[in-house]
Design an enzyme around this catalytic site. Structure first.
Site, PDB file in Angstrom:
ATOM      1  N   GLY A   1      87.022 -70.099  91.949  1.00  0.00           N
ATOM      2  CA  GLY A   1      85.636 -70.419  92.319  1.00  0.00           C
ATOM      3  C   GLY A   1      84.861 -70.974  91.132  1.00  0.00           C
ATOM      4  O   GLY A   1      84.002 -71.854  91.281  1.00  0.00           O
ATOM      5  N   ASP A   2      85.170 -70.479  89.946  1.00  0.00           N
ATOM      6  CA  ASP A   2      84.508 -70.999  88.735  1.00  0.00           C
ATOM      7  C   ASP A   2      84.974 -72.425  88.425  1.00  0.00           C
ATOM      8  O   ASP A   2      84.181 -73.253  87.955  1.00  0.00           O
ATOM      9  CB  ASP A   2      84.796 -70.082  87.537  1.00  0.00           C
ATOM     10  CG  ASP A   2      84.276 -68.683  87.760  1.00  0.00           C
ATOM     11  OD1 ASP A   2      83.238 -68.542  88.438  1.00  0.00           O
ATOM     12  OD2 ASP A   2      84.912 -67.731  87.270  1.00  0.00           O
TER      13      ASP A   2
HETATM   14  O1  RIB Z   1      85.390 -65.395  88.441  1.00  0.00           O
HETATM   15  C1  RIB Z   1      86.413 -64.846  87.668  1.00  0.00           C
HETATM   16  C2  RIB Z   1      85.828 -64.147  86.476  1.00  0.00           C
HETATM   17  O2  RIB Z   1      85.053 -63.050  86.927  1.00  0.00           O
HETATM   18  C3  RIB Z   1      86.839 -63.542  85.538  1.00  0.00           C
HETATM   19  O3  RIB Z   1      87.243 -64.440  84.544  1.00  0.00           O
HETATM   20  C4  RIB Z   1      86.137 -62.308  85.026  1.00  0.00           C
HETATM   21  O4  RIB Z   1      85.869 -62.337  83.666  1.00  0.00           O
HETATM   22  C5  RIB Z   1      84.870 -62.165  85.856  1.00  0.00           C
HETATM   23  O5  RIB Z   1      83.760 -62.587  85.183  1.00  0.00           O
END
Ligand code: RIB
Length: 307
Positions: A254-255
């Site tokens: 998602g990031d």
């Molecule tokens: O979205 C994933 C992230 O969520 C991980 O990398 C962890 O650090 C949390 O922040």
């Protein structure tokens, strides 16, 4: 596009070390399971999104904090090579943010975050970088820093504000409504509606997007995992397909989507084009283990959408 012609992106967010265990399935409450892995890698939703955008050629500055422990080095390994500007990352006394992650055989994860140094990203901290934020074209935020730091960053921004409220934490409604887009999954979308005092009347993603738009958001992007995403603006809802992939580890995918989305927006793309690209980047990230370690660069061949 060369990044000298891109809008500057500032990410105000978390930086974590991710401690990941692989398990066949997630444990039930009170249950002990044997796992494998136990590796530490770079994570944190803010850092992940900054790295994803920078590796795709965007001009990114990260505002955040790490601690004075050994985990700080692990947390910044990928960012050092990503091209992101790290000059606004502070080192504060105490531990670096730590995420404890379990990843099951089907690639799904569960995550507990211990904020550590991220708790120091307060309004006072953010104020030290007011010029940087005021001069940036896009400010990108998540839900892993204190609410007053989040709110100050939005208040200082004179450009576009993109908010991925993950996790959904209580923040000022005025600041939250500046999101353009608000980027959430279905679960987060429903929680945002709760927070705004207008609980969802549907669990249908299209309905949730419509209800969020009714709350005054200029645009909403809702990620739907293997089902792709929805892009909503007043009067228009567009389904964004995603490539079919075999998920190995969805941590940070998602990031990757969020980073790719802002990278494309910073090049001047519209929301539908940006989300279409972001869906391919997010899918790619789910095919590899870890968060930042799974992110593509400009030369990576991304999976295609087969219609
Ligand atoms: O979205 C994933 C992230 O969520 C991980 O990398 C962890 O650090 C949390 O922040």
């Amino acid at each position: 596009m060369s990044n000298s012609t891109c809008t500057d992106i500032v990410v105000v967010g978390s930086i974590n070390a991710d401690l990941t265990a692989k398990v066949q399935r997630h444990p039930e409450p009170g249950e002990t399971l044997l796992g494998s892995g136990g590796t530490v890698s770079a994570g944190g939703k803010g850092a992940n999104q900054a790295v994803a955008a920078a590796q795709l050629g965007a001009k990114v500055t990260m505002i955040g904090a790490v601690g004075t422990d050994q985990m700080a080095g692990e947390a910044l390994t990928h960012m050092r090579q990503s091209g992101a500007d790290m000059s606004a990352i502070a080192i504060v006394d105490g531990p670096t943010g730590l995420a404890i992650i379990t990843v099951s055989d089907d690639g799904e994860n569960s995550i507990i975050v211990i904020p550590g140094a991220n708790a120091s990203v307060t309004a006072e901290f953010v104020d030290k970088h007011s010029q940087l934020i005021e001069n940036s074209g896009i400010v990108l935020l998540q839900g892993e820093i204190p609410a007053d730091g989040f709110e100050r960053a939005v208040d200082l921004s004179q450009g576009r504000v993109v908010i991925n409220l993950a996790p959904v934490v209580s923040v000022g409604h005025v600041q939250l409504r500046r999101a353009d887009p608000l980027l959430v999954n279905e679960h987060e979308g429903a929680l945002v509606l709760d927070m705004l005092g207008t609980p969802a009347t549907t669990s249908d993603p299209q309905g949730l997007v419509a209800e969020l738009l009714n709350q005054g958001f200029a645009s909403v992007v809702m990620t739907l995992g293997a089902e792709g995403a929805l892009v909503g603006t007043p009067g228009q809802l567009t389904e964004i397909p995603t490539p079919k992939i075999q998920a190995v580890d969805t941590t940070g995918s998602g990031d990757a989507f969020a980073g790719a989305l802002v990278a494309k927006l910073s090049e001047g793309a519209g929301l539908i084009e940006a989300a279409t690209f972001a869906a391919r980047v997010g899918a790619y990230a789910a095919t590899k283990p870890g968060a930042q370690a799974s992110y593509p660069t400009l030369t990576t061949e991304l999976p295609s959408i087969i219609h």
